[in-house]
Design an enzyme around this catalytic site. Structure first.
Site, short mmCIF file in Angstrom:
data_model
loop_
_atom_site.label_atom_id
_atom_site.label_comp_id
_atom_site.label_asym_id
_atom_site.label_seq_id
_atom_site.Cartn_x
_atom_site.Cartn_y
_atom_site.Cartn_z
N ASP A 1 38.49 44.98 44.05
CA ASP A 1 38.46 43.88 45.03
C ASP A 1 37.89 44.40 46.35
O ASP A 1 38.57 44.45 47.37
CB ASP A 1 39.88 43.30 45.24
CG ASP A 1 40.88 44.32 45.78
OD1 ASP A 1 41.81 43.89 46.50
OD2 ASP A 1 40.71 45.53 45.51
N ASP B 1 38.00 50.28 48.02
CA ASP B 1 37.36 50.05 46.71
C ASP B 1 35.91 50.53 46.74
O ASP B 1 35.42 51.15 45.80
CB ASP B 1 37.35 48.55 46.37
CG ASP B 1 38.72 47.94 46.30
OD1 ASP B 1 39.35 47.77 47.34
OD2 ASP B 1 39.17 47.66 45.18
O1 RIB Z 1 47.65 48.53 48.71
C1 RIB Z 1 46.37 49.11 48.68
C2 RIB Z 1 45.52 48.47 47.64
O2 RIB Z 1 45.37 47.08 47.92
C3 RIB Z 1 44.09 49.03 47.63
O3 RIB Z 1 43.57 48.90 46.34
C4 RIB Z 1 43.38 48.11 48.57
O4 RIB Z 1 41.97 48.07 48.32
C5 RIB Z 1 44.01 46.79 48.21
O5 RIB Z 1 43.36 46.28 47.05
CA CA Z 2 41.53 47.66 46.06
#
Ligand code: RIB
Ligand code: CA
Length: 336
Positions: free
Chosen positions: A11, A16
């Site tokens: 996401d 990411d």
């Molecule tokens: O809590 C951190 C996660 O949530 C990570 O993957 C960040 O990118 C969000 O997706």
């Molecule tokens: Ca993420």
């Protein structure tokens, strides 16, 4: 050893995006496709950001598929306060050329996982796409060779509530569906979800010093990483009280490549879907419930080893030089 086939489900999202960069830089991984899920930003924005990163890495050959636009049950809540309204720290880089976003991530997952090939999934966002796959084609889901999930927390505090981490808080029903399958489905009896939670990811901090070092090794990528993490640094100073930013998702990728980076324990984990603590991952470390083990919960990490892997993989750092420099700038973190 041949590269392992991997689908990244993500996401993007700042961390990411760094995780995608790392995955594309590791010879141990063959990224055969990227599926996008609603999370940090709506799925359209996330898909466009994947394309941006693929173009930076000159890998627009990798197929990108849009997935879930909202969680299974709960209303969708983004994390633009953390990642910026564009999902890349409000850098507003121009859209990428040469990258076609296809629809229907679940159909893609279904077709690849039913092919008979050994394919693992590294999940970096809410588990909505994977839960939808499970609900529509259990056999394909159970064919996942290994599932690595950045999400949850054993003893570290949450980042969306006192006890819940964003990926499992954003879609607790999807997370519960996936974790329950790993403890109840006979086809998954010998498989575990590798839970890369906040207990280990909070120890992976990109600091201003390391960022400066990145820019000396590879000015182009270093400056891009600096640009997208500026907003993330500001968020972390306010919310986490640190100067730097936590690289949650890149650790999940690094752990897939080198399991010696982390240690943990095998247990039964359940995800709360209701009430004040929804999204919490309850890891039954002392086997009170005596339920089938479904997860390898990671609790320890070698921060320096991770940073060496990232610096050498993504930026091309010389390992000996990077080791000397990290020794001079890294703070060994106590328990998160
Ligand atoms: O809590 C951190 C996660 O949530 C990570 O993957 C960040 O990118 C969000 O997706
Ligand atoms: Ca993420």
């Amino acid at each position: 050893m041949n590269a392992q086939k991997v689908i990244l489900d993500c996401d993007p999202g700042i961390d990411d995006s760094l995780a995608v960069m790392l995955a594309l830089s590791c010879k141990e991984i063959e990224v055969i496709g990227i599926t996008v899920v609603c999370g940090n930003v709506p799925v359209e924005k996330g898909a466009a950001n994947v394309c941006r990163v693929l173009s930076w890495m000159d890998r627009t050959d990798i197929p990108v598929y849009k997935g879930a636009e909202k969680p299974l049950v709960r209303p969708y809540v983004n994390a633009e306060d953390t990642h910026g309204s564009d999902g890349l720290g409000e850098t507003y880089f121009p859209p990428a050329n040469g990258c076609t976003v296809k629809s229907d991530a679940v159909s893609y997952l279904k077709s690849v996982l039913s092919s008979g090939d050994d394919v693992s999934v590294i999940a970096l966002g809410p588990l909505t796409n994977l839960a939808q796959l499970l609900l529509c084609d259990e056999s394909a889901f159970c064919s996942i060779k290994e599932l690595i999930s950045m999400g949850g927390s054993y003893k570290s505090h949450g980042n969306c509530s006192p006890v819940a981490e964003y990926n499992y808080w954003c879609d607790p029903d999807a997370a519960a569906c996936v974790y329950n399958a790993f403890s109840e489905n006979p086809k998954l009896k010998h498989k575990l979800i590798h839970m890369v939670g906040l207990d280990v990811t909070r120890k992976i901090v990109l600091t201003p010093n390391i960022l400066e070092y990145m820019k000396t090794i590879n000015p182009d990528l270093g400056k891009k990483i600096e640009a997208v993490t500026r907003f993330y640094f500001d968020f972390h100073q306010k919310q986490e009280g640190i100067i730097g930013c936590v690289l949650n998702d890149p650790l999940a990728v690094a752990y897939f490549v080198d399991r010696s980076l982390c240690r943990g324990f095998v247990t039964h984990t359940e995800i709360e879907t209701e009430g004040i603590s929804y999204g919490q991952s309850l890891c039954d470390a002392f086997k009170i419930w005596n339920r089938p083990c479904n997860s390898l919960v990671l609790t320890e990490v070698d921060e320096k080893k991770f940073m060496l892997l990232f610096l050498s993989g993504v930026l091309g750092a010389d390992l000996d030089e990077a080791s000397r420099i990290l020794d001079s700038i890294m703070v060994r973190r106590e328990r998160a």
